[in-house]
Scaffold this motif. Structure first.
Motif, short mmCIF file in Angstrom:
data_model
loop_
_atom_site.label_atom_id
_atom_site.label_comp_id
_atom_site.label_asym_id
_atom_site.label_seq_id
_atom_site.Cartn_x
_atom_site.Cartn_y
_atom_site.Cartn_z
N ASP A 125 0.83 -1.22 0.00
CA ASP A 125 0.00 0.00 0.00
C ASP A 125 0.86 1.26 0.00
OD1 ASP A 125 -2.28 -1.57 -0.04
OD2 ASP A 125 -2.74 -1.27 2.10
N ARG A 126 1.95 1.24 0.74
CA ARG A 126 2.87 2.38 0.77
C ARG A 126 3.52 2.59 -0.59
NH1 ARG A 126 7.17 2.10 3.57
NH2 ARG A 126 7.26 4.19 4.42
N ALA A 127 3.89 1.49 -1.24
CA ALA A 127 4.49 1.60 -2.58
C ALA A 127 3.48 2.19 -3.56
CB ALA A 127 4.98 0.23 -3.05
N PHE A 128 2.24 1.71 -3.52
CA PHE A 128 1.22 2.24 -4.40
C PHE A 128 0.98 3.73 -4.12
CE2 PHE A 128 -1.01 -2.15 -4.91
CZ PHE A 128 -0.08 -2.52 -5.86
N ALA A 129 0.95 4.10 -2.85
CA ALA A 129 0.73 5.52 -2.50
C ALA A 129 1.85 6.41 -3.01
CB ALA A 129 0.58 5.66 -0.98
N SER A 130 3.04 5.83 -3.21
CA SER A 130 4.17 6.62 -3.70
C SER A 130 4.20 6.71 -5.23
CB SER A 130 5.49 6.02 -3.20
OG SER A 130 5.81 4.87 -3.97
N GLY A 131 3.27 6.00 -5.89
CA GLY A 131 3.22 6.07 -7.34
C GLY A 131 3.59 4.79 -8.06
N VAL A 132 4.04 3.76 -7.34
CA VAL A 132 4.33 2.47 -7.96
C VAL A 132 3.00 1.91 -8.48
CG1 VAL A 132 5.10 0.10 -7.52
CG2 VAL A 132 6.36 2.04 -6.53
N ARG A 133 2.97 1.42 -9.72
CA ARG A 133 1.73 0.93 -10.33
C ARG A 133 1.55 -0.58 -10.20
NH1 ARG A 133 -0.91 4.38 -9.33
NH2 ARG A 133 -2.57 3.31 -10.40
N GLU A 134 2.67 -1.33 -10.16
CA GLU A 134 2.61 -2.79 -10.02
C GLU A 134 3.69 -3.25 -9.06
OE1 GLU A 134 1.22 -4.74 -14.21
OE2 GLU A 134 3.33 -4.16 -14.05
N VAL A 135 3.36 -4.30 -8.32
CA VAL A 135 4.32 -4.93 -7.42
C VAL A 135 4.29 -6.43 -7.69
CG1 VAL A 135 4.93 -5.37 -5.02
CG2 VAL A 135 4.02 -3.14 -5.67
N PHE A 136 5.48 -7.02 -7.85
CA PHE A 136 5.60 -8.44 -8.14
C PHE A 136 6.08 -9.19 -6.90
CE2 PHE A 136 6.14 -6.26 -12.15
CZ PHE A 136 5.36 -7.01 -13.01
N ALA A 137 5.54 -10.38 -6.70
CA ALA A 137 6.07 -11.33 -5.72
C ALA A 137 6.63 -12.50 -6.51
CB ALA A 137 4.98 -11.80 -4.76
N TYR A 173 3.72 -13.38 -9.27
CA TYR A 173 2.40 -12.86 -8.92
C TYR A 173 2.49 -11.35 -9.00
CZ TYR A 173 1.89 -17.58 -7.30
OH TYR A 173 1.86 -18.95 -7.26
N VAL A 174 1.41 -10.70 -9.38
CA VAL A 174 1.40 -9.27 -9.52
C VAL A 174 0.23 -8.66 -8.77
CG1 VAL A 174 0.10 -9.23 -11.71
CG2 VAL A 174 1.66 -7.33 -11.16
N GLY A 175 0.50 -7.55 -8.12
CA GLY A 175 -0.54 -6.72 -7.53
C GLY A 175 -0.51 -5.39 -8.24
N THR A 176 -1.68 -4.87 -8.56
CA THR A 176 -1.79 -3.62 -9.32
C THR A 176 -2.43 -2.56 -8.45
OG1 THR A 176 -2.03 -4.95 -11.31
CG2 THR A 176 -2.66 -2.63 -11.47
N ALA A 177 -1.91 -1.36 -8.55
CA ALA A 177 -2.46 -0.25 -7.76
C ALA A 177 -3.93 -0.03 -8.09
CB ALA A 177 -1.66 1.02 -8.04
#
Length: 178
Positions: A125-137, A173-177
């Motif tokens: 959530d912090r990464a998304f709030a900073s502008g990151v659009r996708e996070v991979f695991a 795995y991917v999570g998208t903002a």
């Protein structure tokens, strides 16, 4: 230094404190943990390796603490349960890809308490709030515990990828903002 908190956890920078170093060594000297980490997994063999790891992890922190490799401490117990990370991913040529990874590794005595999910959810959530659009695991095949964390985080499986970590095949795995 505290990076963020949840109801049960304090996520903070690793320190050179004897307890932090001992916990890193106790965690990463166990095959049941280290077998799932890195392109060439191996157990940590000496406490000096733990000191070097802690220093390297502190150096991974960005000035705004969006990126880092942090200690996850259980608030009520005052014990470090493990590590959560949000880091930029390098490609096969060791150059930045623009991709961002979320990851975790915990001591076996802290498995099954939801700490990885709880800490990772806030880190994402912090990464998304900073502008990151996708996070991979990125998960080594067979690591069912980590796959379960990705599911609890609501991440979407995108298959085995080989574009990071020296081409090691990793379930991705991917999570998208939002």
């Amino acid at each position: 230094m505290t990076v963020f908190e949840t109801e049960r956890l304090i996520v903070r920078q690793w320190t050179d404190d004897r307890a932090d170093v001992a916990r890193v060594y106790d965690t990463l000297s166990r095959w049941e943990v280290s077998r799932w980490l890195g392109a060439s997994p191996r157990v940590m063999e000496t406490p000096d390796e733990a000191v070097r790891a802690v220093r390297r992890w502190r150096g991974a922190a960005s000035d705004d603490d969006v990126y880092g490799i942090w200690a996850v401490e259980v608030r009520d117990a005052g014990v470090v349960a493990g590590t959560v990370l949000v880091v930029p991913l390098l490609g096969l040529d060791d150059q930045p890809t623009g991709d961002v990874e979320v990851g975790w590794h915990f001591h076996p005595d802290s498995w099954g308490h939801g700490y990885a999910t709880e800490a990772s959810r806030v880190a994402i959530d912090r990464a998304f709030a900073s502008g990151v659009r996708e996070v991979f695991a990125l998960v080594h095949p067979g690591n069912d515990r980590s796959v379960a964390v990705t599911r609890r985080l609501g991440m979407t499986p995108i298959g085995v990828q080989t574009r990071w970590y020296g081409g090691t095949p990793l379930e991705t795995y991917v999570g998208t903002a939002p």
